[in-house]
Scaffold this motif. Structure first.
Motif, PDB file in Angstrom:
ATOM      1  N   LEU A  49     -12.399   2.000 -15.637  1.00 22.32           N
ATOM      2  CA  LEU A  49     -13.443   1.401 -14.806  1.00 22.32           C
ATOM      3  C   LEU A  49     -13.283   1.809 -13.340  1.00 22.32           C
ATOM      4  O   LEU A  49     -14.274   2.121 -12.664  1.00 22.32           O
ATOM      5  CB  LEU A  49     -13.380  -0.125 -14.947  1.00 22.32           C
ATOM      6  CG  LEU A  49     -14.468  -0.915 -14.208  1.00 22.32           C
ATOM      7  CD1 LEU A  49     -15.849  -0.539 -14.732  1.00 22.32           C
ATOM      8  CD2 LEU A  49     -14.219  -2.413 -14.367  1.00 22.32           C
ATOM      9  N   ILE A  50     -12.035   1.836 -12.861  1.00 23.88           N
ATOM     10  CA  ILE A  50     -11.794   2.250 -11.474  1.00 23.88           C
ATOM     11  C   ILE A  50     -12.218   3.699 -11.260  1.00 23.88           C
ATOM     12  O   ILE A  50     -12.869   4.039 -10.260  1.00 23.88           O
ATOM     13  CB  ILE A  50     -10.307   2.050 -11.121  1.00 23.88           C
ATOM     14  CG1 ILE A  50      -9.973   0.563 -11.074  1.00 23.88           C
ATOM     15  CG2 ILE A  50      -9.974   2.707  -9.787  1.00 23.88           C
ATOM     16  CD1 ILE A  50      -8.484   0.281 -10.932  1.00 23.88           C
ATOM     17  N   LEU A 126     -11.325   9.810   1.207  1.00 30.10           N
ATOM     18  CA  LEU A 126     -11.389   8.346   1.233  1.00 30.10           C
ATOM     19  C   LEU A 126     -11.483   7.762  -0.175  1.00 30.10           C
ATOM     20  O   LEU A 126     -10.702   6.881  -0.552  1.00 30.10           O
ATOM     21  CB  LEU A 126     -12.575   7.903   2.082  1.00 30.10           C
ATOM     22  CG  LEU A 126     -12.809   6.393   2.186  1.00 30.10           C
ATOM     23  CD1 LEU A 126     -11.617   5.725   2.847  1.00 30.10           C
ATOM     24  CD2 LEU A 126     -14.087   6.101   2.963  1.00 30.10           C
ATOM     25  N   VAL A 127     -12.429   8.254  -0.950  1.00 27.02           N
ATOM     26  CA  VAL A 127     -12.612   7.725  -2.308  1.00 27.02           C
ATOM     27  C   VAL A 127     -11.417   8.070  -3.191  1.00 27.02           C
ATOM     28  O   VAL A 127     -10.922   7.227  -3.956  1.00 27.02           O
ATOM     29  CB  VAL A 127     -13.926   8.256  -2.909  1.00 27.02           C
ATOM     30  CG1 VAL A 127     -14.075   7.807  -4.361  1.00 27.02           C
ATOM     31  CG2 VAL A 127     -15.115   7.770  -2.092  1.00 27.02           C
ATOM     32  N   ILE A 133      -4.662   4.579  -5.200  1.00 27.49           N
ATOM     33  CA  ILE A 133      -3.923   3.349  -4.903  1.00 27.49           C
ATOM     34  C   ILE A 133      -4.244   2.260  -5.919  1.00 27.49           C
ATOM     35  O   ILE A 133      -3.357   1.541  -6.409  1.00 27.49           O
ATOM     36  CB  ILE A 133      -4.242   2.884  -3.474  1.00 27.49           C
ATOM     37  CG1 ILE A 133      -3.651   3.873  -2.467  1.00 27.49           C
ATOM     38  CG2 ILE A 133      -3.699   1.489  -3.222  1.00 27.49           C
ATOM     39  CD1 ILE A 133      -4.015   3.568  -1.040  1.00 27.49           C
ATOM     40  N   LEU A 134      -5.522   2.117  -6.278  1.00 28.91           N
ATOM     41  CA  LEU A 134      -5.903   1.098  -7.258  1.00 28.91           C
ATOM     42  C   LEU A 134      -5.328   1.388  -8.634  1.00 28.91           C
ATOM     43  O   LEU A 134      -4.905   0.466  -9.360  1.00 28.91           O
ATOM     44  CB  LEU A 134      -7.430   1.001  -7.333  1.00 28.91           C
ATOM     45  CG  LEU A 134      -8.131   0.439  -6.086  1.00 28.91           C
ATOM     46  CD1 LEU A 134      -9.636   0.456  -6.267  1.00 28.91           C
ATOM     47  CD2 LEU A 134      -7.649  -0.986  -5.800  1.00 28.91           C
ATOM     48  N   ASN A 142       4.462  -0.767  -7.283  1.00 29.59           N
ATOM     49  CA  ASN A 142       4.377  -1.421  -5.979  1.00 29.59           C
ATOM     50  C   ASN A 142       3.858  -0.414  -4.947  1.00 29.59           C
ATOM     51  O   ASN A 142       4.545   0.557  -4.602  1.00 29.59           O
ATOM     52  CB  ASN A 142       5.748  -1.953  -5.563  1.00 29.59           C
ATOM     53  CG  ASN A 142       5.672  -2.798  -4.301  1.00 29.59           C
ATOM     54  OD1 ASN A 142       4.579  -3.142  -3.837  1.00 29.59           O
ATOM     55  ND2 ASN A 142       6.827  -3.137  -3.755  1.00 29.59           N
ATOM     56  N   VAL A 143       2.641  -0.632  -4.475  1.00 26.94           N
ATOM     57  CA  VAL A 143       2.014   0.336  -3.559  1.00 26.94           C
ATOM     58  C   VAL A 143       2.319   0.022  -2.109  1.00 26.94           C
ATOM     59  O   VAL A 143       1.921   0.791  -1.226  1.00 26.94           O
ATOM     60  CB  VAL A 143       0.483   0.342  -3.782  1.00 26.94           C
ATOM     61  CG1 VAL A 143       0.145   0.813  -5.173  1.00 26.94           C
ATOM     62  CG2 VAL A 143      -0.127  -1.024  -3.496  1.00 26.94           C
TER      63      VAL A 143
END
Length: 356
Positions: A49-50, A126-127, A133-134, A142-143
């Motif tokens: 989904l991300i 950016l995207v 990260i997501l 752990n980000v």
């Protein structure tokens, strides 16, 4: 202990159920399996989904960027759509505008390509960074250390590459404001000449000697564009101190009229010429200035034509330039003497040399 009591105790112990080790292990394994299947079903779904949302967002951003850059290249506004669109903003009108001013169209197209490339790269970074990260956070990574490292790295790069960032930002604003483009003649202080290439970091300028200058955009404290919009041809003429200024003005007006009648050079003139009577005054000369508005980048050609016509007109009228009175007098006397020698003597026309 009596026998009846012992029998009752044995029956009570037999009635109490004892836990089965096999049943507990089976329940634990089932719970672990259920959690594993839930993780396998939930995590890939969230990651997918991300990724899908990120791809859709990037596609939308790219489409918006393409629309914006197309309008920049066409020179039209995003608000001029539907009922708000001007009557002349049709496909035929756009084609006629491009044919009428090809230099401006080329500059807009180049500016649109550069801005579009920068915006597309920025949107992708950016995207893509947000999606990465997501996804890591969904996988349980752990980000926070990554974000902290990215912040420290950004600060270090910002301090270490201040001039580079300054050049890029200056180049971006220069393109957005359309300060100059390829083919313009500009003066940036260290260099002056014709722009050959415009990038986000440097601008290439070819001067009159043929030297190619690479000027970082961040070092341009001021920019003078000599070929944007319109230009002005200015010719200053120093005549003798005792020359008749009214006569000189008439000669210069006639010179400008002859230039305006030229089938080629005359098309570059825009408006009537202006003549300043006394621009400068010295012990030897009086300076007059002839100026006329021209098409962009054609002021030098028009100025050369004005000088040629002004010189011919002043010589014909007998008006000397500053410090040239004696030479002009000698020149006119020599021409008069040559004309007298070449002219036939009255009464001898048609006679033989012996008869003369």
């Amino acid at each position: 202990m009596s026998a009846p009591l012992a029998g009752v105790r044995a029956d009570a112990l037999a009635a109490v159920p004892t836990p089965s080790p096999t049943s507990d292990a089976l329940d634990a394994a089932t719970e672990v399996a259920q959690k594993s299947w839930a993780w396998l079903l939930d995590t890939p779904l969230r990651i997918g989904l991300i990724v899908v949302v990120g791809a859709i967002s990037l596609a939308v951003l790219r489409r918006v960027i393409r629309k914006v850059t197309e309008h920049i290249a066409d020179g039209s506004s995003l608000l001029d759509r539907g009922p708000l669109r001007p009557l002349g903003a049709s496909e035929v009108g756009s084609a006629l505008l491009k044919a009428a001013n090809p230099l401006a169209s080329a500059r807009r197209a180049q500016r649109a390509r550069t801005i579009g490339s920068v915006l597309r790269s920025g949107a992708t970074l950016l995207v893509g960074g947000t999606v990465a990260i997501l996804v890591l956070d969904t996988l349980g990574v752990n980000v926070a250390p990554f974000l902290a490292s990215a912040g420290v790295l950004g600060v270090a790069i910002g301090f270490g590459a201040q001039s580079l960032v300054k050049d890029f930002l200056s180049g971006l604003f220069m393109l957005l404001e359309d300060q100059y483009g390829v083919g313009d003649v500009i003066d940036v202080g260290p260099a002056s000449g014709t722009v050959e290439a415009v990038a986000l970091r440097v601008t290439k300028i070819r001067d009159g000697d043929g030297t190619l200058w690479y000027v970082p955009n961040g070092t341009m404290l001021r920019v003078g564009n000599k070929t944007q919009g319109w230009a002005k041809a200015v010719v200053e003429i120093d005549v003798d101190y005792f020359a008749d200024l009214d006569e000189v003005r008439g000669v210069l007006e006639q010179a400008a009229a002859r230039v305006a009648q030229d089938p080629v050079i005359g098309t570059y003139l825009d408006g009537e010429p202006t003549i300043t009577s006394i621009e400068r005054l010295s012990a030897e000369a009086v300076t007059l200035k002839l100026a006329v508005r021209t098409a962009p980048s054609m002021q030098w050609e028009v100025a050369r034509a004005l000088r040629v016509q002004a010189r011919a007109g002043l010589e014909q009228a007998g008006v000397p330039l500053a410090g040239q009175l004696d030479r002009l007098t000698a020149h006119r006397q020599s021409h008069a003497a040559a004309a007298t020698v070449e002219a036939p003597v009255p009464g001898t026309q048609g006679a033989s040399p012996e008869d003369r």
